[in-house]
Design a protein around this motif. Structure first.
Motif, PDB file in Angstrom:
ATOM      1  N   TRP A  53      54.873  33.955  35.835  1.00  0.00           N
ATOM      2  CA  TRP A  53      55.819  32.944  35.350  1.00  0.00           C
ATOM      3  C   TRP A  53      55.337  31.529  35.669  1.00  0.00           C
ATOM      4  O   TRP A  53      55.470  30.618  34.842  1.00  0.00           O
ATOM      5  N   VAL A  54      54.768  31.343  36.843  1.00  0.00           N
ATOM      6  CA  VAL A  54      54.283  30.011  37.222  1.00  0.00           C
ATOM      7  C   VAL A  54      53.168  29.560  36.276  1.00  0.00           C
ATOM      8  O   VAL A  54      53.155  28.418  35.796  1.00  0.00           O
ATOM      9  N   LEU A  58      52.856  26.366  33.667  1.00  0.00           N
ATOM     10  CA  LEU A  58      51.736  25.424  33.715  1.00  0.00           C
ATOM     11  C   LEU A  58      51.045  25.313  32.354  1.00  0.00           C
ATOM     12  O   LEU A  58      50.655  24.212  31.941  1.00  0.00           O
ATOM     13  N   MET A  59      50.895  26.412  31.660  1.00  0.00           N
ATOM     14  CA  MET A  59      50.260  26.387  30.345  1.00  0.00           C
ATOM     15  C   MET A  59      51.116  25.638  29.328  1.00  0.00           C
ATOM     16  O   MET A  59      50.601  24.909  28.462  1.00  0.00           O
ATOM     17  N   VAL A  60      52.423  25.797  29.420  1.00  0.00           N
ATOM     18  CA  VAL A  60      53.315  25.063  28.512  1.00  0.00           C
ATOM     19  C   VAL A  60      53.233  23.558  28.777  1.00  0.00           C
ATOM     20  O   VAL A  60      53.147  22.743  27.835  1.00  0.00           O
ATOM     21  N   ILE A  61      53.248  23.184  30.055  1.00  0.00           N
ATOM     22  CA  ILE A  61      53.141  21.760  30.405  1.00  0.00           C
ATOM     23  C   ILE A  61      51.814  21.191  29.928  1.00  0.00           C
ATOM     24  O   ILE A  61      51.744  20.088  29.368  1.00  0.00           O
ATOM     25  N   ALA A 266      39.952  27.153  34.109  1.00  0.00           N
ATOM     26  CA  ALA A 266      39.165  27.242  32.878  1.00  0.00           C
ATOM     27  C   ALA A 266      39.871  26.652  31.672  1.00  0.00           C
ATOM     28  O   ALA A 266      39.208  26.388  30.657  1.00  0.00           O
ATOM     29  N   LYS A 267      41.186  26.419  31.772  1.00  0.00           N
ATOM     30  CA  LYS A 267      41.913  25.952  30.585  1.00  0.00           C
ATOM     31  C   LYS A 267      42.591  24.597  30.815  1.00  0.00           C
ATOM     32  O   LYS A 267      42.124  23.589  30.270  1.00  0.00           O
ATOM     33  N   PRO A 268      43.667  24.475  31.577  1.00  0.00           N
ATOM     34  CA  PRO A 268      44.266  23.148  31.778  1.00  0.00           C
ATOM     35  C   PRO A 268      43.336  22.154  32.474  1.00  0.00           C
ATOM     36  O   PRO A 268      43.239  20.995  32.044  1.00  0.00           O
TER      37      PRO A 268
END
Length: 310
Positions: A53-54, A58-61, A266-268
């Motif tokens: 969930w965390v 973070l991915m949505v933000i 690797a993403k944000p």
């Protein structure tokens, strides 16, 4: 009549009556109770669920932040922004699926234990495999490669080969996760995935670096840093796989936490570094123009005429 005979015998018998003696009779031997071994369950726990969930949040933000950054540049220069935003959006969907209990299957592993002077024994393990993670990687890692390839200025042939090798790497990793134990199948798929990863490294580290150096020293320096950062992180993925799904020395919660840290880096983190540096490095601009920025306009319309040419 039988009673009268018994009475006569008692009258003629002298001394105490004989007591009954114990006789040895055959009795059934006690067999050991056979209780079937319960399978070992390796499922996600509270820590793993919270982590999913965390990372979803973070991915949505990150997706919202990258979309906001794209509004600050013209449409014809938003290619990096669009690609990077799609990466975190897909990752957010994947983590939402895993957090809500979807995109997961239970893989049953049977381990055979051989003994020299006793029958072989077997251990059954049921472990959760989050196949939604592999769907995420199949879509997002090619986009990450596209970001790096465009930054370096790779040609279409090298980009295609790197992307195909990347997809092979992810899919064979998925096949290995569901592979049969104690057979060449599982680690054979894993070996193929590692070879495919070496092809990806070749195109980025050798061809990509040469192309970036041809642009400018600043681009070469930036590409070397961000590509090296990405390759170090990507190298950690197969190591985690070998410890988790491969040998099962890492719990499902530990696997989720390890992959979550790598995915965030690797993403944000990658996306933030790329977009902020790209904004201050004009040499990395890709001006697409045309259809990307303005659409077909009047050029794509079809003109209808009568038979007489009017």
């Amino acid at each position: 009549m039988i009673i009268d005979q018994a009475i006569d015998i008692l009258k003629t018998t002298k001394g105490p009556l004989p007591l009954p003696t114990a006789t040895h009779t055959a009795s059934p031997t006690a067999l050991p109770t056979v209780v079937p071994d319960r399978p070992e369950l390796q499922f996600v726990g509270d820590e793993g669920k919270k982590t999913l969930w965390v990372v979803f949040v973070l991915m949505v933000i990150a997706s919202a932040a990258f979309a906001a950054l794209s509004w600050r540049v013209p449409v014809n220069r938003r290619l990096y922004h669009v690609i990077t935003t799609l990466i975190t959006i897909i990752a957010a969907l994947s983590y939402f699926a895993m957090a809500t209990g979807h995109g997961v299957s239970v893989h049953t592993i049977t381990i055979r234990h051989q003994h020299d002077h006793a029958p072989d024994t077997f251990t059954t393990i049921k472990r959760q495999v989050f196949w939604a993670r592999y769907v995420d990687w199949t879509l997002t890692t090619p986009l990450l490669l596209l970001d790096l390839s465009l930054l370096a200025g790779l040609n279409g042939a090298h980009i295609l080969m790197a992307v195909v090798a990347d997809v092979i790497m992810i899919l064979t990793g998925l096949f290995a996760a569901f592979g049969t134990e104690n057979t060449p199948q599982k680690w054979g798929w894993y070996t193929i995935a590692c070879i495919a990863y070496l092809v990806v490294i070749w195109h980025l580290a050798v061809n990509g670096r040469a192309q970036a150096r041809a642009k400018s020293q600043k681009v070469a320096s930036f590409f070397g840093s961000i590509a090296g950062f990405t390759l170090v992180i990507w190298t950690a993925y197969p190591i985690i796989w070998g410890i988790a799904d491969g040998s099962r020395h890492l719990s499902v919660d530990g696997e989720i936490i390890a992959y979550a840290v790598l995915d965030v880096l690797a993403k944000p983190v990658f996306g933030t570094w790329l977009l902020l540096t790209h904004a201050n490095l004009p040499e990395t601009n890709i001006d697409l123009g045309g259809f990307w920025a303005y659409g077909l306009g009047g050029e794509g319309s079809v003109r209808l005429v009568d038979d007489d040419g009017a």
